[in-house]
Structures are given as structure tokens and as C-alpha cells.
Design an enzyme around this catalytic site. Sequence first.
Site, PDB file in Angstrom:
ATOM      1  N   PRO A  88     -11.053  34.312  41.278  1.00 17.82           N
ATOM      2  CG  PRO A  88     -11.552  36.358  40.401  1.00 17.82           C
ATOM      3  CD  PRO A  88     -10.927  34.841  40.167  1.00 17.82           C
ATOM      4  CD  GLU A 115     -10.920  40.034  30.227  1.00 22.59           C
ATOM      5  OE1 GLU A 115     -11.559  40.740  31.128  1.00 22.59           O
ATOM      6  OE2 GLU A 115      -9.852  40.563  29.662  1.00 22.59           O
ATOM      7  NE  ARG A 152       5.395  27.275  55.892  1.00 23.80           N
ATOM      8  CZ  ARG A 152       5.111  27.331  57.168  1.00 23.80           C
ATOM      9  NH1 ARG A 152       3.817  27.125  57.475  1.00 23.80           N
ATOM     10  NH2 ARG A 152       5.972  27.733  58.100  1.00 23.80           N
ATOM     11  CG  ASP A 167       3.908  28.238  60.798  1.00 27.37           C
ATOM     12  OD1 ASP A 167       5.039  28.663  61.373  1.00 27.37           O
ATOM     13  OD2 ASP A 167       3.531  27.609  60.151  1.00 27.37           O
TER      14      ASP A 167
HETATM   15  N1  ADE Z   1      -7.725  34.570  39.331  1.00 31.67           N
HETATM   16  C1  ADE Z   1      -7.655  35.794  39.063  1.00 31.67           C
HETATM   17  N2  ADE Z   1      -7.794  36.370  40.412  1.00 31.67           N
HETATM   18  C2  ADE Z   1      -7.750  35.522  41.250  1.00 31.67           C
HETATM   19  C3  ADE Z   1      -7.693  35.314  42.578  1.00 31.67           C
HETATM   20  N3  ADE Z   1      -7.651  36.471  43.222  1.00 31.67           N
HETATM   21  N4  ADE Z   1      -7.566  33.976  43.396  1.00 31.67           N
HETATM   22  C4  ADE Z   1      -7.484  33.087  42.610  1.00 31.67           C
HETATM   23  N5  ADE Z   1      -7.501  33.030  41.309  1.00 31.67           N
HETATM   24  C5  ADE Z   1      -7.524  34.201  40.567  1.00 31.67           C
END
Ligand code: ADE
Length: 270
Positions: A88, A115, A152, A167
Site C-alpha cells: 500500500p 502487518e 488482457r 478501452d
Molecule cells: N497490500 C496491502 N494493501 C495493498 C494495496 N493497497 N496494494 C497492494 N498491496 C497491498
Amino acid sequence: MIKITILTLFPEMFVPLNESILKRAQEAGLVEINLVNFRDYAVSKHKNVDDVPYGGGAGMLLKPEPIFAAIRDLPQVSHDRKLILMSPQGHVFHQKKAEEWSAHQELVFMCGHYEGFDERIRELADEEVSLGDYVLTGGELAAMVMIDAVVRLIPGVLGEEVSAEEDSHSIGLLEYPQYTRPADFEGRKVPEILLSGHHAQIMRWRRKESLRRTFLRRPDLIKNLEFSLEDYSLLEELTLEHEEFARWRTKWQHLSPPPKRQRRSSNRNK
Ligand code: ADE
């Protein structure tokens, strides 16, 4: 042919990759997808892959050794390999990234769980990528979405009759509205122009509707757009139809027809 390897603690999660178009793409030899459970590379007796953070704090972190060992054990089939860490904290994935990756010969997706991971794992990655601004329980779902978007785009995967070029997002605009039969569904009519057979006018209508949708639904995309000369009249028409367009006028004003030409045509009319 692209070779995709996924490093994960949960290989059973990847069932969706064996359905529909992705399944056919694998059967046709256009993509090869391998799953590696990096728990197999854990060194401890109990096959631990995670541990508590130094300095304290909640949760467990992925240990570096199993992932490093799994990566070192991968057969390198190409010099064109890209190692991608799901996180993230990474750059947010988008269509341009899918296009870029679809030109590589080998992609390796590293999926964390729990975590977070030991900072040294980041050293392995060429790129750290996030699916979006939210936190998932692990990188697996994110990897599946990204793999779907990449596969794809591999030539031959969608078949000849379908093109990915029109697209949403591939040209920076959302796609125009589409209709199929019947031409009149319970009084809801397909726009007349689409039934006209007038190719140039249909293209113009589609471009205008793509611009309308993008401006109204995704104003965040506008800053990256480059307008063509033909867009000028469409954007001016849309400005009369929606107040929202007026504040972006500086983006296309330079495309306005030169006054010299206008003068000449008005002389001709005299
Ligand atoms: N792992 C946890 N959250 C994530 C996200 N938003 N994108 C990619 N991997 C992740």
C-alpha cells in the site's frame, strides 16, 4: 509469451487466474503463470515466515530470509525480468503501468501478508506498487487484479475482433456509451446517430461523449489530457451544455481557429 511468477504464502487464493480469458491465455501459451509458496524457503523448524518488529509495536512482519531465498532460487529466463512488490506504500497502479509491463518477458509479483515486511525486502524490488489508497489483508488480490489488467493486453489474448485500444483509460479518456440491439428498449432509444451508418459523425459523437464523461465523472484525469484540433468545437459545444467545462477552457483555447481564416471566409460571404 510472458512468464509470470507469484511469490505468496497463499497460492490457493489464485483460483480466478484459471478461469475465462486468463485460462484461455495460458492454454494458448500466451502467458505462463507459476505460483511459489515462499514458506517452502523458511529456514526454521516451524517454517516461520514472520516475526515481531524490532523496537516494539503491534503485529508481525515478514522476515527477509524466505523471500530472498525464493527469489535467488528462481530460474532467470530473461534479462528483462521485473520484480514487483505489492504494497500500500507503492505507486498506485494504472493502465499505463499495465501497458508497460505487458511488454516485458518476465514479471515476478511478491505478495506480502500480515502487518508488513522487513524493510530489507524492498531491496529486491524493481518497483513497489499499490492497487489503490486502501489497505488489503495481503498483496494477493492486488496482484491478481494487476495480472488481469496486464494479460488482457498481450497480443492475441482478447482475440482479433476485440481491441483494447478503445478501452477506458487507454487514451486517457473514459469510454463513450455503447449500445446493442434492440434499437428501442421499452421506449429507451439508442441515439439516432449510431444507427445512421455515417462513420465520421459516429466517431465525432463518440469522441464528444468520451470527453463529456471524463469531464463530469473524472475531472482528476483532465490535467493529463492533450486535445486535438478537432476537439475544439466539441469542447465549445460541451461548454454550452455543462457549466463544469467553462473553468477548463484555458486547456483548449489555444486550439481556436485563427482569426485570419475567419476574416477571409467572412469576406468571401460578402
Ligand atoms: N497490500 C496491502 N494493501 C495493498 C494495496 N493497497 N496494494 C497492494 N498491496 C497491498
